[in-house]
Scaffold this motif. Sequence first.
Motif, mmCIF file in Angstrom:
data_model
loop_
_atom_site.group_PDB
_atom_site.id
_atom_site.type_symbol
_atom_site.label_atom_id
_atom_site.label_comp_id
_atom_site.label_asym_id
_atom_site.label_seq_id
_atom_site.Cartn_x
_atom_site.Cartn_y
_atom_site.Cartn_z
ATOM 1 N N LEU A 105 0.808 -1.223 0.000
ATOM 2 C CA LEU A 105 0.000 0.000 0.000
ATOM 3 C C LEU A 105 0.842 1.275 0.000
ATOM 4 C CD1 LEU A 105 -2.692 -1.156 2.585
ATOM 5 C CD2 LEU A 105 -3.098 -0.703 0.168
ATOM 6 N N PHE A 106 1.931 1.255 0.770
ATOM 7 C CA PHE A 106 2.812 2.441 0.896
ATOM 8 C C PHE A 106 4.261 1.971 0.823
ATOM 9 C CE2 PHE A 106 -1.057 3.507 3.297
ATOM 10 C CZ PHE A 106 -1.441 4.671 2.652
ATOM 11 N N GLN A 107 4.692 1.657 -0.413
ATOM 12 C CA GLN A 107 6.040 1.123 -0.605
ATOM 13 C C GLN A 107 7.105 2.119 -0.139
ATOM 14 O OE1 GLN A 107 6.930 0.230 -4.708
ATOM 15 N NE2 GLN A 107 8.014 -1.638 -4.150
ATOM 16 N N ASP A 108 6.770 3.415 -0.265
ATOM 17 C CA ASP A 108 7.708 4.467 0.113
ATOM 18 C C ASP A 108 7.864 4.593 1.621
ATOM 19 O OD1 ASP A 108 4.926 5.167 -0.427
ATOM 20 O OD2 ASP A 108 5.440 7.112 0.426
ATOM 21 N N PHE A 109 6.973 3.989 2.374
ATOM 22 C CA PHE A 109 7.042 4.102 3.834
ATOM 23 C C PHE A 109 7.505 2.798 4.476
ATOM 24 C CE2 PHE A 109 5.108 3.693 8.076
ATOM 25 C CZ PHE A 109 5.712 4.777 8.699
ATOM 26 N N PHE A 110 6.714 1.758 4.301
ATOM 27 C CA PHE A 110 7.044 0.499 4.962
ATOM 28 C C PHE A 110 8.286 -0.115 4.317
ATOM 29 C CE2 PHE A 110 2.607 1.061 6.070
ATOM 30 C CZ PHE A 110 2.638 0.769 7.422
ATOM 31 N N GLY A 111 9.219 -0.508 5.114
ATOM 32 C CA GLY A 111 10.458 -1.078 4.607
ATOM 33 C C GLY A 111 11.533 -0.036 4.424
ATOM 34 N N LYS A 112 11.160 1.244 4.373
ATOM 35 C CA LYS A 112 12.167 2.297 4.175
ATOM 36 C C LYS A 112 12.297 3.201 5.392
ATOM 37 C CE LYS A 112 11.947 2.400 -0.840
ATOM 38 N NZ LYS A 112 11.663 3.149 -2.050
ATOM 39 N N ILE A 113 11.181 3.429 6.065
ATOM 40 C CA ILE A 113 11.208 4.314 7.236
ATOM 41 C C ILE A 113 10.977 3.459 8.480
ATOM 42 C CG2 ILE A 113 10.008 6.210 8.404
ATOM 43 C CD1 ILE A 113 9.350 7.308 5.600
ATOM 44 N N ALA A 114 11.862 3.605 9.454
ATOM 45 C CA ALA A 114 11.719 2.825 10.691
ATOM 46 C C ALA A 114 10.683 3.483 11.590
ATOM 47 C CB ALA A 114 13.061 2.739 11.400
ATOM 48 N N ILE A 115 9.667 2.717 11.958
ATOM 49 C CA ILE A 115 8.697 3.209 12.936
ATOM 50 C C ILE A 115 9.426 3.417 14.258
ATOM 51 C CG2 ILE A 115 6.723 2.479 14.338
ATOM 52 C CD1 ILE A 115 5.550 1.271 11.765
ATOM 53 N N ASP A 116 9.348 4.634 14.795
ATOM 54 C CA ASP A 116 10.202 4.951 15.936
ATOM 55 C C ASP A 116 9.485 4.886 17.291
ATOM 56 O OD1 ASP A 116 8.664 7.163 15.590
ATOM 57 O OD2 ASP A 116 10.318 8.574 15.263
ATOM 58 N N TYR A 117 8.255 4.373 17.302
ATOM 59 C CA TYR A 117 7.661 4.033 18.596
ATOM 60 C C TYR A 117 7.777 2.520 18.757
ATOM 61 C CZ TYR A 117 3.656 3.428 15.408
ATOM 62 O OH TYR A 117 2.850 3.075 14.351
ATOM 63 N N GLY A 118 7.696 2.055 19.957
ATOM 64 C CA GLY A 118 7.871 0.627 20.193
ATOM 65 C C GLY A 118 6.695 -0.172 19.648
ATOM 66 N N LEU A 119 6.934 -0.891 18.570
ATOM 67 C CA LEU A 119 5.885 -1.702 17.946
ATOM 68 C C LEU A 119 6.216 -3.167 18.165
ATOM 69 C CD1 LEU A 119 3.406 -2.037 16.085
ATOM 70 C CD2 LEU A 119 4.985 -1.901 14.142
ATOM 71 N N SER A 120 5.272 -3.914 18.735
ATOM 72 C CA SER A 120 5.528 -5.332 18.966
ATOM 73 C C SER A 120 4.327 -6.161 18.532
ATOM 74 C CB SER A 120 5.813 -5.586 20.453
ATOM 75 O OG SER A 120 4.714 -5.173 21.236
ATOM 76 N N PHE A 121 4.609 -7.369 18.070
ATOM 77 C CA PHE A 121 3.556 -8.309 17.681
ATOM 78 C C PHE A 121 3.623 -9.528 18.597
ATOM 79 C CE2 PHE A 121 3.853 -5.824 13.843
ATOM 80 C CZ PHE A 121 2.574 -5.867 13.293
ATOM 81 N N VAL A 122 2.453 -10.045 18.919
ATOM 82 C CA VAL A 122 2.385 -11.258 19.738
ATOM 83 C C VAL A 122 1.304 -12.165 19.154
ATOM 84 C CG1 VAL A 122 0.762 -10.206 21.381
ATOM 85 C CG2 VAL A 122 2.133 -12.174 22.094
ATOM 86 N N THR A 123 1.582 -13.473 19.151
ATOM 87 C CA THR A 123 0.580 -14.433 18.692
ATOM 88 C C THR A 123 -0.394 -14.728 19.828
ATOM 89 O OG1 THR A 123 2.155 -15.436 17.171
ATOM 90 C CG2 THR A 123 0.226 -16.744 17.742
ATOM 91 N N LEU A 124 -1.683 -14.559 19.547
ATOM 92 C CA LEU A 124 -2.694 -14.830 20.572
ATOM 93 C C LEU A 124 -3.071 -16.304 20.558
ATOM 94 C CD1 LEU A 124 -5.034 -11.729 20.090
ATOM 95 C CD2 LEU A 124 -3.237 -12.062 21.806
ATOM 96 N N LYS A 125 -3.131 -16.889 21.742
ATOM 97 C CA LYS A 125 -3.466 -18.309 21.897
ATOM 98 C C LYS A 125 -4.486 -18.457 23.029
ATOM 99 C CE LYS A 125 1.203 -19.592 20.507
ATOM 100 N NZ LYS A 125 2.537 -19.899 20.993
ATOM 101 N N ASP A 126 -4.718 -19.718 23.416
ATOM 102 C CA ASP A 126 -5.722 -19.942 24.463
ATOM 103 C C ASP A 126 -5.244 -19.521 25.850
ATOM 104 O OD1 ASP A 126 -3.893 -21.956 24.670
ATOM 105 O OD2 ASP A 126 -5.350 -23.595 24.728
ATOM 106 N N THR A 127 -3.928 -19.350 26.010
ATOM 107 C CA THR A 127 -3.405 -18.832 27.273
ATOM 108 C C THR A 127 -3.406 -17.303 27.221
ATOM 109 O OG1 THR A 127 -1.943 -20.739 27.407
ATOM 110 C CG2 THR A 127 -1.459 -18.890 28.876
ATOM 111 N N PRO A 128 -4.054 -16.631 28.187
ATOM 112 C CA PRO A 128 -4.155 -15.161 28.118
ATOM 113 C C PRO A 128 -2.792 -14.470 28.176
ATOM 114 C CG PRO A 128 -5.693 -16.067 29.722
ATOM 115 C CD PRO A 128 -4.799 -17.187 29.327
ATOM 116 N N VAL A 129 -2.666 -13.385 27.411
ATOM 117 C CA VAL A 129 -1.479 -12.525 27.480
ATOM 118 C C VAL A 129 -1.950 -11.100 27.762
ATOM 119 C CG1 VAL A 129 -0.074 -13.923 25.909
ATOM 120 C CG2 VAL A 129 -1.501 -12.093 24.980
ATOM 121 N N SER A 130 -1.058 -10.326 28.377
ATOM 122 C CA SER A 130 -1.363 -8.919 28.648
ATOM 123 C C SER A 130 -1.292 -8.136 27.350
ATOM 124 C CB SER A 130 -0.356 -8.337 29.645
ATOM 125 O OG SER A 130 -0.567 -8.901 30.905
ATOM 126 N N LEU A 131 -2.349 -7.385 27.065
ATOM 127 C CA LEU A 131 -2.396 -6.601 25.836
ATOM 128 C C LEU A 131 -3.249 -5.361 26.098
ATOM 129 C CD1 LEU A 131 -1.283 -7.174 22.888
ATOM 130 C CD2 LEU A 131 -3.609 -7.846 22.307
#
Length: 244
Positions: A105-131
């Motif tokens: 969608l935005f080739q000029d942004f994603f992959g070229k500009i580093a997102i400078d806030y803390g971005l994290s991904f987590v896989t959701l499963k049947d065990t609860p995680v803090s989100l």
Amino acid sequence: MTVKVRFLGTGNAFADGGRSHACIHLEATGASLLLDCGGSSLPAIKKSMDPATLQAIAISHLHGDHFGGIPYFLMEQHFAGRKAPLAIGGPRELQQRATRAGEALFQDFFGKIAIDYGLSFVTLKDTPVSLGGAEVSALPVKHIAESDPHGLRVKIAGKLVAYSGDARWSEELVAVAKGADLFICESTHFSRSDPAHLSYRELIANRAKLDCGRIILTHLGAEAQAHLAELELEAAQDGMLLTL
Ligand SMILES: [Zn+2]
Ligand SMILES: [Zn+2]
């Protein structure tokens, strides 16, 4: 302690009736997260809140009307000067799929500009995680298998909010809804049979199996919207706000 539930998008993938794609905001003291962030979510979010106040996003499955808004959200927050971290939880391949969508969608942004806030991904499963100040778990449901479909269970401020995501009827929905104060359930159709989605009639036929309190219908397609006056369950609409 109260929980605010704001329905930002209550439509299906086709945006029948002009409804926005799936997006629900849950808010309590110290907690603020979205359940799903479909393609049209950023305008829906900005109509009612400051996106910077969101701590997290939980995604039910990998269809564009449920996660397609993520690239817009990430990019907008970068240029808005976000400093607070953002956590995104969802299916196993969410990070890869959201990244690929962003690059398309935005080739000029994603992959070229580093997102400078803390971005994290987590896989959701049947065990609860803090989100986002809540405890979130995900249970498999029956929908289109390639989308890795899950229902979500969110413990927030002492309340339990359950969300079907997209699902046809199966006993797995009983587990998703179990003990919930509020069960937000898809009802794409009124009576039409569909191997991927629920109808209101199927839900009513199985209501007694659901051990939950209030039920609110969402993901409403054209046929379901044409029968709104006949529904014995509450139906969400874009912008609707309720307090638990
Ligand atoms: Zn959908
Ligand atoms: Zn779907």
